[in-house]
Scaffold this motif. Sequence first.
Motif: not given
Length: 187
Positions: A47-62, A66-77
Amino acid sequence: MTGGTITPPATAECQLKGEISTSRFSLGPRVHARQAIMRRAARFWMAVALPVAALVIGGLFYDIRLLFIAATIVFILFPTLLFIGWYGILTRPWAVSSLFPQKVTLAGDNELTVEYHPLPGHDTGQPADLVISAESITDCHFWGHYLIVCYSGRRELIIPLSAFAGPADVTAFQRRLESPRRIGGDF
Protein backbone atom coordinates in the motif's frame (compact mmCIF):
# COMPACT_ATOMS: atom_id res chain seq x y z
CA MET A 1 10.39 -49.15 20.32
CA THR A 2 7.60 -51.66 20.85
CA GLY A 3 5.23 -52.98 18.20
CA GLY A 4 6.30 -50.44 15.56
CA THR A 5 5.73 -47.35 17.73
CA ILE A 6 8.38 -45.10 19.13
CA THR A 7 8.14 -44.40 22.85
CA PRO A 8 9.47 -40.95 23.77
CA PRO A 9 11.93 -40.75 26.61
CA ALA A 10 10.51 -40.15 30.08
CA THR A 11 12.15 -36.71 30.27
CA ALA A 12 10.33 -35.47 27.16
CA GLU A 13 7.00 -36.71 28.55
CA CYS A 14 7.72 -35.01 31.87
CA GLN A 15 8.53 -31.73 30.12
CA LEU A 16 5.30 -31.83 28.16
CA LYS A 17 3.20 -32.29 31.31
CA GLY A 18 5.16 -30.58 34.10
CA GLU A 19 5.96 -27.01 34.96
CA ILE A 20 8.35 -25.10 32.70
CA SER A 21 10.04 -21.95 33.99
CA THR A 22 12.40 -19.46 32.44
CA SER A 23 15.26 -17.70 34.13
CA ARG A 24 14.90 -13.99 34.90
CA PHE A 25 15.04 -11.78 31.85
CA SER A 26 14.04 -8.28 30.83
CA LEU A 27 13.39 -6.76 27.45
CA GLY A 28 13.38 -3.23 26.29
CA PRO A 29 10.12 -1.98 24.84
CA ARG A 30 11.98 -1.63 21.53
CA VAL A 31 11.57 -5.41 21.08
CA HIS A 32 7.78 -5.04 21.26
CA ALA A 33 7.83 -2.03 18.94
CA ARG A 34 10.07 -3.70 16.37
CA GLN A 35 7.97 -6.85 16.33
CA ALA A 36 4.68 -4.95 15.97
CA ILE A 37 6.00 -2.63 13.27
CA MET A 38 7.52 -5.50 11.28
CA ARG A 39 4.24 -7.42 11.47
CA ARG A 40 2.27 -4.41 10.21
CA ALA A 41 4.87 -3.61 7.55
CA ALA A 42 4.59 -7.16 6.24
CA ARG A 43 0.86 -6.62 5.74
CA PHE A 44 0.81 -3.11 4.30
CA TRP A 45 4.10 -2.60 2.47
CA MET A 46 2.44 -2.78 -0.94
CA ALA A 47 0.00 0.00 0.00
CA VAL A 48 2.98 2.32 0.53
CA ALA A 49 5.41 0.96 -2.07
CA LEU A 50 3.08 1.04 -5.08
CA PRO A 51 2.12 4.75 -4.90
CA VAL A 52 5.74 5.75 -4.25
CA ALA A 53 6.92 3.60 -7.16
CA ALA A 54 4.22 5.14 -9.38
CA LEU A 55 5.38 8.63 -8.36
CA VAL A 56 9.01 7.77 -9.14
CA ILE A 57 8.13 6.32 -12.54
CA GLY A 58 5.88 9.28 -13.29
CA GLY A 59 8.64 11.65 -12.20
CA LEU A 60 11.18 9.98 -14.45
CA PHE A 61 8.99 9.96 -17.57
CA TYR A 62 6.43 12.74 -17.12
CA ASP A 63 7.16 15.50 -14.61
CA ILE A 64 10.16 15.83 -12.30
CA ARG A 65 7.98 17.39 -9.58
CA LEU A 66 6.54 13.93 -8.94
CA LEU A 67 10.03 12.84 -7.80
CA PHE A 68 9.94 15.57 -5.15
CA ILE A 69 6.55 14.34 -3.96
CA ALA A 70 7.93 10.79 -3.73
CA ALA A 71 10.98 12.07 -1.82
CA THR A 72 8.70 13.99 0.56
CA ILE A 73 6.71 10.83 1.28
CA VAL A 74 9.84 8.71 1.80
CA PHE A 75 11.93 11.18 3.82
CA ILE A 76 9.34 13.27 5.71
CA LEU A 77 5.91 11.64 5.88
CA PHE A 78 7.00 8.03 6.37
CA PRO A 79 9.46 8.73 9.24
CA THR A 80 6.86 10.91 10.97
CA LEU A 81 4.24 8.16 10.80
CA LEU A 82 6.83 5.62 11.93
CA PHE A 83 7.67 7.77 14.95
CA ILE A 84 4.00 8.13 15.91
CA GLY A 85 3.48 4.37 15.60
CA TRP A 86 6.68 3.62 17.51
CA TYR A 87 5.66 5.93 20.35
CA GLY A 88 2.17 4.40 20.50
CA ILE A 89 3.56 0.90 20.76
CA LEU A 90 6.21 1.83 23.35
CA THR A 91 3.59 3.23 25.72
CA ARG A 92 1.43 0.11 25.80
CA PRO A 93 1.26 -1.40 29.30
CA TRP A 94 2.83 -4.74 28.34
CA ALA A 95 5.74 -2.97 26.60
CA VAL A 96 6.38 -0.87 29.70
CA SER A 97 6.15 -3.95 31.94
CA SER A 98 8.78 -5.69 29.83
CA LEU A 99 11.40 -3.30 31.26
CA PHE A 100 11.19 -5.08 34.61
CA PRO A 101 13.05 -8.35 35.19
CA GLN A 102 10.53 -11.15 34.84
CA LYS A 103 10.22 -14.89 35.11
CA VAL A 104 7.62 -16.84 33.11
CA THR A 105 6.19 -20.11 34.41
CA LEU A 106 3.98 -22.46 32.42
CA ALA A 107 1.95 -24.59 34.82
CA GLY A 108 0.69 -28.09 34.13
CA ASP A 109 -2.75 -26.72 33.14
CA ASN A 110 -1.11 -24.44 30.50
CA GLU A 111 -1.70 -21.32 32.58
CA LEU A 112 1.11 -18.79 32.26
CA THR A 113 2.33 -16.74 35.20
CA VAL A 114 4.63 -13.78 34.63
CA GLU A 115 6.35 -12.80 37.87
CA TYR A 116 7.81 -9.28 37.80
CA HIS A 117 10.78 -8.28 39.95
CA PRO A 118 11.97 -4.79 40.93
CA LEU A 119 14.43 -2.95 38.73
CA PRO A 120 17.89 -3.10 40.24
CA GLY A 121 18.97 0.30 41.53
CA HIS A 122 15.50 1.88 41.22
CA ASP A 123 12.89 2.42 43.89
CA THR A 124 9.92 2.17 41.52
CA GLY A 125 7.42 -0.56 42.27
CA GLN A 126 7.12 -3.44 39.85
CA PRO A 127 3.84 -4.33 38.12
CA ALA A 128 1.58 -6.92 39.67
CA ASP A 129 2.16 -10.49 38.55
CA LEU A 130 0.35 -11.36 35.33
CA VAL A 131 -1.65 -14.58 35.03
CA ILE A 132 -2.65 -15.63 31.51
CA SER A 133 -5.27 -18.36 31.36
CA ALA A 134 -4.96 -21.14 28.82
CA GLU A 135 -8.26 -20.07 27.20
CA SER A 136 -6.98 -16.55 26.42
CA ILE A 137 -3.84 -17.78 24.61
CA THR A 138 -4.46 -17.60 20.88
CA ASP A 139 -1.04 -18.40 19.38
CA CYS A 140 2.54 -19.26 20.20
CA HIS A 141 5.24 -18.92 17.54
CA PHE A 142 8.91 -18.13 17.00
CA TRP A 143 10.21 -14.77 15.78
CA GLY A 144 13.97 -14.48 15.50
CA HIS A 145 15.49 -15.29 18.89
CA TYR A 146 12.16 -14.91 20.69
CA LEU A 147 9.08 -16.97 21.48
CA ILE A 148 5.91 -14.91 21.06
CA VAL A 149 2.79 -15.83 23.05
CA CYS A 150 -0.31 -14.01 21.79
CA TYR A 151 -3.14 -13.64 24.28
CA SER A 152 -6.29 -11.63 24.98
CA GLY A 153 -6.72 -10.20 21.53
CA ARG A 154 -3.63 -8.32 20.40
CA ARG A 155 -1.44 -8.58 23.49
CA GLU A 156 1.88 -10.35 23.26
CA LEU A 157 4.31 -11.87 25.70
CA ILE A 158 7.79 -11.99 24.20
CA ILE A 159 10.24 -14.43 25.77
CA PRO A 160 13.88 -14.65 24.64
CA LEU A 161 14.94 -18.19 23.80
CA SER A 162 18.05 -17.68 25.93
CA ALA A 163 15.83 -17.50 29.06
CA PHE A 164 14.95 -21.19 28.77
CA ALA A 165 17.13 -23.92 30.29
CA GLY A 166 17.59 -25.62 26.93
CA PRO A 167 16.10 -26.36 23.51
CA ALA A 168 13.93 -29.15 24.94
CA ASP A 169 12.20 -26.66 27.25
CA VAL A 170 11.61 -24.25 24.36
CA THR A 171 10.08 -26.98 22.23
CA ALA A 172 7.88 -28.32 25.04
CA PHE A 173 6.74 -24.79 25.95
CA GLN A 174 5.81 -23.97 22.35
CA ARG A 175 4.08 -27.28 21.67
CA ARG A 176 1.91 -27.00 24.77
CA LEU A 177 0.73 -23.54 23.81
CA GLU A 178 0.09 -24.14 20.11
CA SER A 179 -3.54 -23.88 19.17
CA PRO A 180 -5.37 -27.21 18.82
CA ARG A 181 -6.07 -26.37 15.16
CA ARG A 182 -2.34 -26.34 14.34
CA ILE A 183 -1.50 -29.61 16.10
CA GLY A 184 -4.31 -31.68 14.65
CA GLY A 185 -7.14 -31.07 17.11
CA ASP A 186 -10.76 -30.32 16.35
CA PHE A 187 -11.47 -27.77 13.66
